[in-house]
Motif scaffolding. Structure first.
Motif, PDB file in Angstrom:
ATOM      1  N   LEU A  61     -12.840  21.413  18.451  1.00  0.00           N
ATOM      2  CA  LEU A  61     -13.530  20.448  19.140  1.00  0.00           C
ATOM      3  C   LEU A  61     -13.645  19.681  18.295  1.00  0.00           C
ATOM      4  CD1 LEU A  61     -15.207  21.437  22.239  1.00  0.00           C
ATOM      5  CD2 LEU A  61     -12.350  20.890  22.218  1.00  0.00           C
ATOM      6  N   ASP A  62     -13.033  18.330  17.105  1.00  0.00           N
ATOM      7  CA  ASP A  62     -13.135  17.737  16.598  1.00  0.00           C
ATOM      8  C   ASP A  62     -13.317  16.756  16.835  1.00  0.00           C
ATOM      9  OD1 ASP A  62     -10.696  16.660  17.711  1.00  0.00           O
ATOM     10  OD2 ASP A  62      -9.657  17.123  15.669  1.00  0.00           O
ATOM     11  N   SER A  63     -13.451  15.736  17.708  1.00  0.00           N
ATOM     12  CA  SER A  63     -13.705  14.706  19.283  1.00  0.00           C
ATOM     13  C   SER A  63     -14.137  14.577  20.034  1.00  0.00           C
ATOM     14  CB  SER A  63     -12.918  13.329  18.308  1.00  0.00           C
ATOM     15  OG  SER A  63     -11.574  13.510  19.011  1.00  0.00           O
ATOM     16  N   ASP A  74     -20.924  10.248  33.783  1.00  0.00           N
ATOM     17  CA  ASP A  74     -22.193  10.486  32.575  1.00  0.00           C
ATOM     18  C   ASP A  74     -21.084  11.167  31.703  1.00  0.00           C
ATOM     19  OD1 ASP A  74     -24.094  12.212  30.677  1.00  0.00           O
ATOM     20  OD2 ASP A  74     -25.100  10.555  32.130  1.00  0.00           O
ATOM     21  N   LEU A  75     -21.240  10.839  30.037  1.00  0.00           N
ATOM     22  CA  LEU A  75     -20.480  11.223  28.867  1.00  0.00           C
ATOM     23  C   LEU A  75     -21.030  13.317  29.062  1.00  0.00           C
ATOM     24  CD1 LEU A  75     -20.927   8.263  26.421  1.00  0.00           C
ATOM     25  CD2 LEU A  75     -18.771   9.239  27.289  1.00  0.00           C
ATOM     26  N   ASP A  76     -22.129  13.042  30.016  1.00  0.00           N
ATOM     27  CA  ASP A  76     -22.078  14.146  29.399  1.00  0.00           C
ATOM     28  C   ASP A  76     -21.798  14.896  30.525  1.00  0.00           C
ATOM     29  OD1 ASP A  76     -23.855  15.053  27.139  1.00  0.00           O
ATOM     30  OD2 ASP A  76     -25.163  13.566  28.285  1.00  0.00           O
ATOM     31  N   ARG A 115     -14.764   5.430  24.249  1.00  0.00           N
ATOM     32  CA  ARG A 115     -14.395   3.852  23.206  1.00  0.00           C
ATOM     33  C   ARG A 115     -15.519   3.335  23.179  1.00  0.00           C
ATOM     34  NH1 ARG A 115      -9.092   5.447  25.460  1.00  0.00           N
ATOM     35  NH2 ARG A 115      -9.757   3.540  27.047  1.00  0.00           N
ATOM     36  N   ASP A 116     -16.421   2.473  24.201  1.00  0.00           N
ATOM     37  CA  ASP A 116     -17.084   2.020  24.439  1.00  0.00           C
ATOM     38  C   ASP A 116     -18.572   1.764  24.052  1.00  0.00           C
ATOM     39  OD1 ASP A 116     -15.044   0.280  25.706  1.00  0.00           O
ATOM     40  OD2 ASP A 116     -16.245   0.721  28.235  1.00  0.00           O
ATOM     41  N   GLU A 117     -19.348   3.517  24.158  1.00  0.00           N
ATOM     42  CA  GLU A 117     -20.080   3.996  23.723  1.00  0.00           C
ATOM     43  C   GLU A 117     -20.112   4.745  22.789  1.00  0.00           C
ATOM     44  OE1 GLU A 117     -22.832   4.557  26.571  1.00  0.00           O
ATOM     45  OE2 GLU A 117     -21.523   3.182  27.780  1.00  0.00           O
ATOM     46  N   PRO A 118     -19.076   4.081  21.086  1.00  0.00           N
ATOM     47  CA  PRO A 118     -18.747   5.638  20.650  1.00  0.00           C
ATOM     48  C   PRO A 118     -19.969   6.884  19.803  1.00  0.00           C
ATOM     49  CG  PRO A 118     -18.770   4.098  18.979  1.00  0.00           C
ATOM     50  CD  PRO A 118     -18.281   3.325  20.783  1.00  0.00           C
ATOM     51  N   ALA A 119     -21.827   5.822  19.582  1.00  0.00           N
ATOM     52  CA  ALA A 119     -22.484   6.553  19.077  1.00  0.00           C
ATOM     53  C   ALA A 119     -22.716   7.755  20.710  1.00  0.00           C
ATOM     54  CB  ALA A 119     -23.584   5.959  18.970  1.00  0.00           C
ATOM     55  N   ALA A 120     -23.342   7.216  21.705  1.00  0.00           N
ATOM     56  CA  ALA A 120     -23.082   8.156  22.686  1.00  0.00           C
ATOM     57  C   ALA A 120     -22.650   9.089  23.138  1.00  0.00           C
ATOM     58  CB  ALA A 120     -23.556   7.033  24.134  1.00  0.00           C
TER      59      ALA A 120
END
Length: 212
Positions: free
Chosen positions: A42-44, A142-144, A71-76
Motif C-alpha cells: 500500500l504505497d498510497s 469518510d476517508l477512514d 485528491r481534494d484533501e491529500p494530507a487527510a
C-alpha cells in the motif's frame, strides 16, 4: 518471526492477492513476506482504493467519491492511510495470537473496537423477508471508511469462526493469514501452487544436499 525493515513497493493487485477467505484477512495480507523480507504493497491512498475495489469491499460509487475526496484533501488521505496501516498491523498480531491459541493483545482489541464502531455506524438496520439485517449505508464517505469496513468484517465474519481455522502460511517469505475451509482442516499454505511448491522444493533440495 524475523524482524526487518518493511519496504514500500508499488503493486498491481490481482487474483492471487485474495486468498485469505475474507477481505479483512486480504487486507492484512497487503504486507508480503512478514517472516523474512516484509514488503508493504500500500504505497498510497490511491493504492488502498485500488485494493478496496479489487476486494469488492465497497460499492464503486462510494470508492469514486473517496477518490475525489482524497485528491481534494491529500494530507487527510495520507493520515487515513497511516491509520489504516496501523489497524492492519494490529489485526495481524490479533489473528496471529488467536491462530496460536493465545489471547490477543489488549491494545489490538482496543484499536479494532474503535474502527469496528465506525463500521457499525456505516450501516443501517433494514427489515426484509421477515428478518432484520445490517445494510451498508451508501452515504458514508469518510476517508477512514475502508479501515472501518475491514474492522467490521473481521468482527462480524472472521472472529466468530473457530480459532483453529485461522492459519498463517508456512511457506517461506510469506506469513499470509487465511481461513482454512478445507474439510480436514489441515491446510498449511496460502496457495499450494506458490508457497506449497516452494516448500516442497526446499525440502527436496535439502534431501539432495544431505544425500551428497
Amino acid at each position: 518471526m524475523k524482524q526487518s525493515l518493511t519496504v514500500i513497493e508499488g503493486h498491481r493487485f490481482g487474483e492471487r492477492d485474495f486468498i485469505g477467505g475474507d477481505a479483512a484477512l486480504d487486507f492484512v495480507n497487503t504486507v508480503a513476506g512478514r517472516d523474512q523480507s516484509p514488503r508493504d504493497r500500500l504505497d498510497s491512498y490511491a493504492r488502498l482504493l485500488e485494493w478496496a475495489a479489487e476486494s469488492n469491499l465497497l460499492p464503486g460509487k462510494v470508492l469514486r467519491t473517496l477518490a475525489r475526496k482524497s485528491r481534494d484533501e491529500p494530507a487527510a488521505a495520507a493520515k487515513a492511510l497511516v491509520r489504516a496501516k496501523t489497524l492492519r498491523e494490529a489485526l495481524f498480531s490479533l489473528v496471529s495470537a488467536l491462530a496460536s491459541g493465545k489471547p490477543p493483545p489488549e491494545a489490538a482489541l482496543a484499536l479494532l473496537r474503535g474502527h469496528w464502531i465506525m463500521g457499525v455506524q456505516a450501516h443501517e438496520l433494514r427489515f426484509s423477508a421477515g428478518r432484520v439485517t445490517p445494510e451498508f449505508d451508501g452515504a458514508a464517505t469518510d476517508l477512514d471508511l475502508i479501515a472501518a469496513m475491514v474492522a467490521y468484517r473481521l468482527v462480524e465474519h472472521v472472529l466468530p469462526l473457530p480459532a483453529d481455522r485461522l492459519r498463517i502460511c508456512e511457506g517461506p517469505d510469506c506469513a499470509w493469514q487465511f481461513i482454512d475451509r478445507s474439510k480436514a482442516g489441515r491446510r498449511r499454505w496460502c496457495d499450494m501452487a506458490v508457497c506449497g511448491n516452494k516448500a516442497k522444493s526446499r525440502r527436496f533440495h535439502a534431501r539432495e544436499r544431505k544425500a551428497d
